[in-house]
Write a protein that holds these residues in place. Structure first.
Motif, PDB file in Angstrom:
ATOM      1  N   TYR A 163       9.030  65.387  11.337  1.00 15.08           N
ATOM      2  CA  TYR A 163       9.154  64.160  12.126  1.00 15.08           C
ATOM      3  C   TYR A 163       9.917  63.036  11.425  1.00 15.08           C
ATOM      4  CZ  TYR A 163       5.252  66.539  14.425  1.00 15.08           C
ATOM      5  OH  TYR A 163       4.452  67.467  15.046  1.00 15.08           O
ATOM      6  N   GLY A 164      10.236  63.211  10.160  1.00 13.60           N
ATOM      7  CA  GLY A 164      10.901  62.134   9.433  1.00 13.60           C
ATOM      8  C   GLY A 164      12.090  62.644   8.651  1.00 13.60           C
ATOM      9  N   GLU A 165      12.191  62.208   7.412  1.00 16.62           N
ATOM     10  CA  GLU A 165      13.249  62.656   6.514  1.00 16.62           C
ATOM     11  C   GLU A 165      12.694  63.735   5.600  1.00 16.62           C
ATOM     12  OE1 GLU A 165      16.445  61.854   6.375  1.00 16.62           O
ATOM     13  OE2 GLU A 165      16.260  60.528   8.109  1.00 16.62           O
ATOM     14  N   PRO A 166      13.144  64.988   5.730  1.00 20.39           N
ATOM     15  CA  PRO A 166      12.622  66.048   4.866  1.00 20.39           C
ATOM     16  C   PRO A 166      12.848  65.729   3.388  1.00 20.39           C
ATOM     17  CG  PRO A 166      13.840  66.974   6.708  1.00 20.39           C
ATOM     18  CD  PRO A 166      14.088  65.501   6.739  1.00 20.39           C
ATOM     19  N   VAL A 167      11.843  66.062   2.576  1.00 21.98           N
ATOM     20  CA  VAL A 167      11.919  65.792   1.141  1.00 21.98           C
ATOM     21  C   VAL A 167      11.592  67.067   0.385  1.00 21.98           C
ATOM     22  CG1 VAL A 167      11.325  63.352   1.392  1.00 21.98           C
ATOM     23  CG2 VAL A 167       9.501  65.040   1.093  1.00 21.98           C
ATOM     24  N   PRO A 168      12.067  67.197  -0.849  1.00 19.23           N
ATOM     25  CA  PRO A 168      11.734  68.384  -1.648  1.00 19.23           C
ATOM     26  C   PRO A 168      10.243  68.440  -1.937  1.00 19.23           C
ATOM     27  CG  PRO A 168      13.637  67.243  -2.558  1.00 19.23           C
ATOM     28  CD  PRO A 168      13.055  66.336  -1.526  1.00 19.23           C
ATOM     29  N   TRP A 169       9.734  69.664  -2.046  1.00 16.84           N
ATOM     30  CA  TRP A 169       8.340  69.873  -2.412  1.00 16.84           C
ATOM     31  C   TRP A 169       8.233  69.897  -3.921  1.00 16.84           C
ATOM     32  CZ3 TRP A 169       3.493  69.572  -1.305  1.00 16.84           C
ATOM     33  CH2 TRP A 169       2.542  70.336  -1.969  1.00 16.84           C
ATOM     34  N   THR A 170       7.373  69.021  -4.447  1.00 16.11           N
ATOM     35  CA  THR A 170       7.226  68.947  -5.900  1.00 16.11           C
ATOM     36  C   THR A 170       5.911  69.534  -6.380  1.00 16.11           C
ATOM     37  OG1 THR A 170       6.327  66.691  -5.677  1.00 16.11           O
ATOM     38  CG2 THR A 170       8.703  66.909  -6.047  1.00 16.11           C
ATOM     39  N   GLY A 171       5.134  70.072  -5.459  1.00 19.04           N
ATOM     40  CA  GLY A 171       3.883  70.715  -5.839  1.00 19.04           C
ATOM     41  C   GLY A 171       2.741  69.725  -5.957  1.00 19.04           C
ATOM     42  N   HIS A 172       1.520  70.208  -5.734  1.00 23.51           N
ATOM     43  CA  HIS A 172       0.345  69.343  -5.866  1.00 23.51           C
ATOM     44  C   HIS A 172      -0.899  70.203  -5.985  1.00 23.51           C
ATOM     45  CE1 HIS A 172      -2.417  66.006  -5.254  1.00 23.51           C
ATOM     46  NE2 HIS A 172      -3.045  66.741  -4.354  1.00 23.51           N
ATOM     47  N   HIS A 204       8.949  82.063   6.423  1.00 20.24           N
ATOM     48  CA  HIS A 204      10.225  82.754   6.648  1.00 20.24           C
ATOM     49  C   HIS A 204      10.806  82.275   7.970  1.00 20.24           C
ATOM     50  CE1 HIS A 204      13.327  85.818   6.751  1.00 20.24           C
ATOM     51  NE2 HIS A 204      12.992  86.056   8.008  1.00 20.24           N
ATOM     52  N   SER A 205      12.078  81.897   7.953  1.00 19.17           N
ATOM     53  CA  SER A 205      12.780  81.537   9.183  1.00 19.17           C
ATOM     54  C   SER A 205      13.771  82.634   9.525  1.00 19.17           C
ATOM     55  CB  SER A 205      13.522  80.208   9.019  1.00 19.17           C
ATOM     56  OG  SER A 205      14.321  79.955  10.155  1.00 19.17           O
ATOM     57  N   THR A 206      13.817  82.993  10.809  1.00 21.11           N
ATOM     58  CA  THR A 206      14.741  84.045  11.228  1.00 21.11           C
ATOM     59  C   THR A 206      16.178  83.549  11.297  1.00 21.11           C
ATOM     60  OG1 THR A 206      14.347  83.532  13.565  1.00 21.11           O
ATOM     61  CG2 THR A 206      12.922  85.186  12.541  1.00 21.11           C
ATOM     62  N   ASP A 207      16.383  82.239  11.256  1.00 26.04           N
ATOM     63  CA  ASP A 207      17.727  81.676  11.245  1.00 26.04           C
ATOM     64  C   ASP A 207      18.156  81.476   9.796  1.00 26.04           C
ATOM     65  OD1 ASP A 207      20.032  80.143  12.630  1.00 26.04           O
ATOM     66  OD2 ASP A 207      19.247  78.681  11.179  1.00 26.04           O
ATOM     67  N   ALA A 208      19.293  82.058   9.409  1.00 25.32           N
ATOM     68  CA  ALA A 208      19.713  82.063   8.000  1.00 25.32           C
ATOM     69  C   ALA A 208      19.912  80.651   7.458  1.00 25.32           C
ATOM     70  CB  ALA A 208      20.988  82.884   7.841  1.00 25.32           C
ATOM     71  N   ASP A 209      20.563  79.779   8.214  1.00 23.84           N
ATOM     72  CA  ASP A 209      20.808  78.419   7.727  1.00 23.84           C
ATOM     73  C   ASP A 209      19.504  77.643   7.571  1.00 23.84           C
ATOM     74  OD1 ASP A 209      23.513  78.920   7.666  1.00 23.84           O
ATOM     75  OD2 ASP A 209      23.912  78.001   9.629  1.00 23.84           O
ATOM     76  N   THR A 210      18.602  77.820   8.528  1.00 21.14           N
ATOM     77  CA  THR A 210      17.312  77.130   8.437  1.00 21.14           C
ATOM     78  C   THR A 210      16.522  77.635   7.241  1.00 21.14           C
ATOM     79  OG1 THR A 210      17.289  76.896  10.843  1.00 21.14           O
ATOM     80  CG2 THR A 210      15.194  76.588   9.698  1.00 21.14           C
ATOM     81  N   HIS A 211      16.546  78.940   7.024  1.00 14.51           N
ATOM     82  CA  HIS A 211      15.826  79.494   5.888  1.00 14.51           C
ATOM     83  C   HIS A 211      16.402  78.974   4.570  1.00 14.51           C
ATOM     84  CE1 HIS A 211      13.064  82.351   4.042  1.00 14.51           C
ATOM     85  NE2 HIS A 211      14.035  82.600   3.158  1.00 14.51           N
ATOM     86  N   ALA A 212      17.715  78.890   4.487  1.00 15.91           N
ATOM     87  CA  ALA A 212      18.337  78.370   3.264  1.00 15.91           C
ATOM     88  C   ALA A 212      17.939  76.912   3.038  1.00 15.91           C
ATOM     89  CB  ALA A 212      19.852  78.509   3.359  1.00 15.91           C
ATOM     90  N   PHE A 213      17.903  76.132   4.091  1.00 14.62           N
ATOM     91  CA  PHE A 213      17.499  74.729   3.999  1.00 14.62           C
ATOM     92  C   PHE A 213      16.058  74.618   3.489  1.00 14.62           C
ATOM     93  CE2 PHE A 213      15.141  71.491   6.561  1.00 14.62           C
ATOM     94  CZ  PHE A 213      15.557  70.365   5.873  1.00 14.62           C
ATOM     95  N   THR A 215      14.394  76.814   1.791  1.00 15.22           N
ATOM     96  CA  THR A 215      14.325  77.311   0.415  1.00 15.22           C
ATOM     97  C   THR A 215      14.748  76.224  -0.565  1.00 15.22           C
ATOM     98  OG1 THR A 215      14.748  79.571   1.155  1.00 15.22           O
ATOM     99  CG2 THR A 215      15.170  79.084  -1.170  1.00 15.22           C
ATOM    100  N   ARG A 216      15.789  75.458  -0.218  1.00 15.14           N
ATOM    101  CA  ARG A 216      16.207  74.356  -1.097  1.00 15.14           C
ATOM    102  C   ARG A 216      15.099  73.315  -1.236  1.00 15.14           C
ATOM    103  NH1 ARG A 216      20.998  75.061   1.873  1.00 15.14           N
ATOM    104  NH2 ARG A 216      20.578  73.214   3.167  1.00 15.14           N
ATOM    105  N   LEU A 217      14.372  73.064  -0.165  1.00 17.09           N
ATOM    106  CA  LEU A 217      13.300  72.066  -0.225  1.00 17.09           C
ATOM    107  C   LEU A 217      12.104  72.565  -1.034  1.00 17.09           C
ATOM    108  CD1 LEU A 217      13.123  70.670   3.433  1.00 17.09           C
ATOM    109  CD2 LEU A 217      14.131  69.564   1.426  1.00 17.09           C
ATOM    110  N   THR A 218      11.744  73.826  -0.847  1.00 15.38           N
ATOM    111  CA  THR A 218      10.536  74.334  -1.504  1.00 15.38           C
ATOM    112  C   THR A 218      10.790  74.787  -2.937  1.00 15.38           C
ATOM    113  OG1 THR A 218      10.963  76.537  -0.584  1.00 15.38           O
ATOM    114  CG2 THR A 218       9.510  75.073   0.668  1.00 15.38           C
ATOM    115  N   ASN A 219      12.042  74.974  -3.294  1.00 16.19           N
ATOM    116  CA  ASN A 219      12.383  75.359  -4.665  1.00 16.19           C
ATOM    117  C   ASN A 219      13.563  74.495  -5.121  1.00 16.19           C
ATOM    118  OD1 ASN A 219      12.450  76.700  -7.096  1.00 16.19           O
ATOM    119  ND2 ASN A 219      13.551  78.492  -6.302  1.00 16.19           N
TER     120      ASN A 219
END
Length: 671
Positions: free
Chosen positions: A467-476, A651-660, A662-666
């Motif tokens: 709903y907002g601006e996606p941010v990287p996951w830094t763990g918690h 897992h996202s079935t759309d390659a671009d979405t999955h890559a996006f 993955t960048r956020l979670t890692n």
């Protein structure tokens, strides 16, 4: 003689019809019990009309007016086939003067009895005979004796136990000031042979007083037949006896309240902490004020309060709602408490948590009968209220009835869990309706996070992502979030967690067809979900296939052991990890490890989320415009992404979405 002038009620007189605002006398009558059925009257008069097309047509209309919904074609066929057999037998047995109710609905709509007979027993005592009608000819009793496998492959409750549960309603829900009732029950398989009936009757010693009658029994001499039907000693009830029965306002007995209340109060699943406990104390105090106040004189505005409780995923709404139910059942046993949720899945789990007590079903009535429940209950707890259907602008009619009639209504909701276009209500709408009707309104917010290992950081990450601006996951706090390259690896995670003794489930967007099948003798489910996994240096390209959660429990026909649970129990019962759930079977529930498949209905491109309703297989959604579908898709995946208490793998079935993702979670892949 017309139906309207005889003792027979078909639609007219059997149900409350729309009318002007009630006066004082009508309000006093409304406080009494309501009889909801499709037909009521002397057996002989119903028997004379039961074969008429007009009678059946009026019963179809009465079914809807009684709040039961619309009867299916199979149900109407069963009326045509079973009612004549029953009424003919009763008339031949000399029982024409008994009073009969067809499709009798227990208050709140929790159950419908095929037929209910009312008569006067020895000494003038009221006698009820609950009749369960079956068209079956053959079936096989499964393990434990409480379920049967029908000839069409459907597994269902044993009819003897089924009718025993109906009988227990009258035992457990009769108020102390109601007339004493002699309760009896009978199962009638009017198409079955004596041999077939005997096979069904074996191994049910716990309910040995309930006969199973077959077509051969219906040919017995009249006096013997009356005895088989458990009616040999009954005579016609007087008008005052009929009124005494129909005026009963059914409420749970103290014993039932203690039994179920103790179970729910003592369950660690419903423990309260943080702002849950604070909210509980505030609602408890409000209940003490409003439920102990003296009733208002007839004709005056209703007293009481409407309390709204808003909270996001994992904030503890359901735990608080259930603990509140347990408390009110014990502290205010005369409050007529009910718990309603539009989620059939959540309702099934609550019944399971209540220890399988058959009479407890009335505490959790169907949301389809909410308006009828509102007329019966003085106290109502509603969970997942945002999912109540609306039919136009303004507060949904079902909720409007709650605000108008219920002395204390506690309504839990989360506007960001609206997942269909015909759902949705807001705190502001409820508050406005309460003010307009002169009710007190209180509002509470639950801001804590008791799922996702208490990780407010994770829930905040999900909110920002959708709903907002996606941010990287830094763990918690050790919460595990990651993307998974393909669904094969995702399923391996689920299998590994299950083998370790943890609850683990995969849920997906509704982007593949769902075959609702109950094939006779089936031991497998159709693999409707198919996702291509590209190959790599060390693996070939392949296609992952999986089954959705089962429409009905899948049973091994050889020994009756479970293969797959019913969809409503997919999240917790054995074998559910081998099927894929959807938002309808996951909402309101949680499991330790969550796998989430984001389908092609929601993709990330050009810095924003884009909706593709044409990729949905949900008939309630796929016709929407993309802009209308987008908020519902975001809400759907918000639900799926917030079920895991310890990990979420995506897992996202759309390659671009999955890559996006993955960048956020890692965000630091080199580390």
């Amino acid at each position: 003689m017309s139906d309207e002038t005889s003792g027979l009620s078909v639609l007219a007189g059997a149900f409350p019809a729309p009318r002007p605002a009630p006066g004082p006398q009508e309000k006093r009558q409304a406080a009494r019990g309501l009889v909801e059925c499709v037909a009521a009257g002397p057996v002989g008069e119903i028997a004379a009309r039961v074969g008429d097309a007009g009678f059946i047509g009026r019963c179809v209309a009465g079914f809807a007016q009684a709040g039961f919904g619309a009867p299916g074609d199979a149900e109407v066929r069963s009326w045509r086939n079973s009612w004549p057999a029953l009424t003919k037998a009763l008339v031949r047995a000399g029982l024409s003067d008994l009073r009969m109710y067809l499709e009798y609905g227990t208050p709140g709509g929790g159950r419908r009895l095929d037929a209910l007979l009312l008569g006067a027993g020895p000494g003038g005592k009221l006698v009820l005979v609950v009749v369960e009608l079956k068209q079956w000819q053959t079936c096989r009793v499964l393990d434990g004796g409480e379920r049967v496998l029908r000839s069409d492959g459907v597994v269902t409750a044993h009819p003897v136990y089924q009718v025993a549960a109906y009988r227990s309603f009258f035992q457990h829900w009769r108020p102390q000031d109601a007339p004493e009732l002699d309760l009896r029950a009978v199962v009638l398989l009017h198409n079955a042979t004596a041999e077939q009936g005997l096979a069904l009757r074996r191994d049910v010693p716990a309910v040995a007083d309930i006969p199973v009658l077959t077509s051969q029994d219906l040919t017995a001499p009249a006096a013997q037949l009356a005895g088989l039907l458990r009616c040999a000693d009954l005579t016609a009830p007087s008008a005052s006896q009929v009124a005494a029965f129909e005026d009963i306002r059914w409420t749970p007995s103290t014993r039932l309240l203690e039994q179920v209340g103790s179970i729910l109060q003592g369950s660690s699943s419903f423990a309260l902490v943080g702002d849950q406990q604070d909210a509980f104390l505030r609602i408890r105090d409000a209940a003490a004020r409003h439920l102990t106040a003296s009733p208002q004189p007839a004709g005056t505005a209703p007293t009481g309060a409407v309390i709204t409780v808003r909270g996001g995923p994992g904030s503890g709404k359901t735990a608080l709602a259930v603990r509140l139910l347990g408390h009110l059942m014990r502290a205010h046993p005369d409050s007529g408490i009910r718990f309603v949720t539009p989620s059939g899945t959540l309702r099934a789990h609550l019944l399971d948590a209540a220890g399988g007590c058959s009479a407890a079903r009335e505490l959790f009535p169907s949301a389809d009968a909410l308006r009828g429940t509102a007329r019966q209950a003085r106290t109502l707890v509603i969970d997942e209220a945002q999912r109540i259907r609306r039919r136009g602008p303004g507060l949904p009619p079902d909720l409007a009835a709650v605000v108008e009639h219920v002395r204390l209504a506690v309504i839990f909701l989360d506007e960001r869990q609206i997942i269909r276009p015909d759902e949705g209500t807001s705190v502001e709408e409820i508050a406005a309706a309460a003010r307009a009707m002169g009710r007190v309104h209180h509002h509470l917010e639950l801001t804590g996070s008791f799922r996702c290992r208490g990780s407010a950081a994770y829930t905040a990450w999900v909110e920002s992502l959708l709903y907002g601006e996606p941010v990287p996951w830094t763990g918690h706090a050790g919460y595990g979030l990651a993307t998974v390259a393909d669904p094969f690896l995702l399923q391996e995670e689920i299998e590994r967690a299950t083998a370790a003794g943890h609850t683990a489930r995969t849920a997906a967007g509704f982007c593949w067809p769902w075959t609702k099948t109950r094939r006779r003798g089936a031991t497998t489910l159709p693999l409707d979900i198919a996702i291509d996994a590209p190959g790599g240096p060390d693996r070939p390209a392949r296609t992952w296939k999986a089954a959705w959660n089962a429409a009905g429990a899948l049973i091994d026909p050889a020994d009756g052991t479970p293969i797959a649970p019913h969809s409503q129990l997919w999240a917790t019962h054995t074998g559910g990890h081998q099927q894929i759930g959807c938002v309808y079977t996951a909402q309101g529930l949680e499991y330790r490890h969550a796998g989430v498949i984001i389908g092609s209905d929601l993709t990330w491109s050009n810095g924003r989320w884009t909706a593709h309703p044409d990729q949905s297989h949900d008939n309630a959604l796929r016709h929407l415009a993309p802009d209308d579908y987008l908020p519902l898709a975001l809400n759907t995946y918000r639900v799926l992404l917030t079920r895991g208490t310890h990990t979420t793998h995506i897992h996202s079935t759309d390659a671009d979405t999955h890559a996006f993702l993955t960048r956020l979670t890692n965000p630091h892949p080199g580390n």
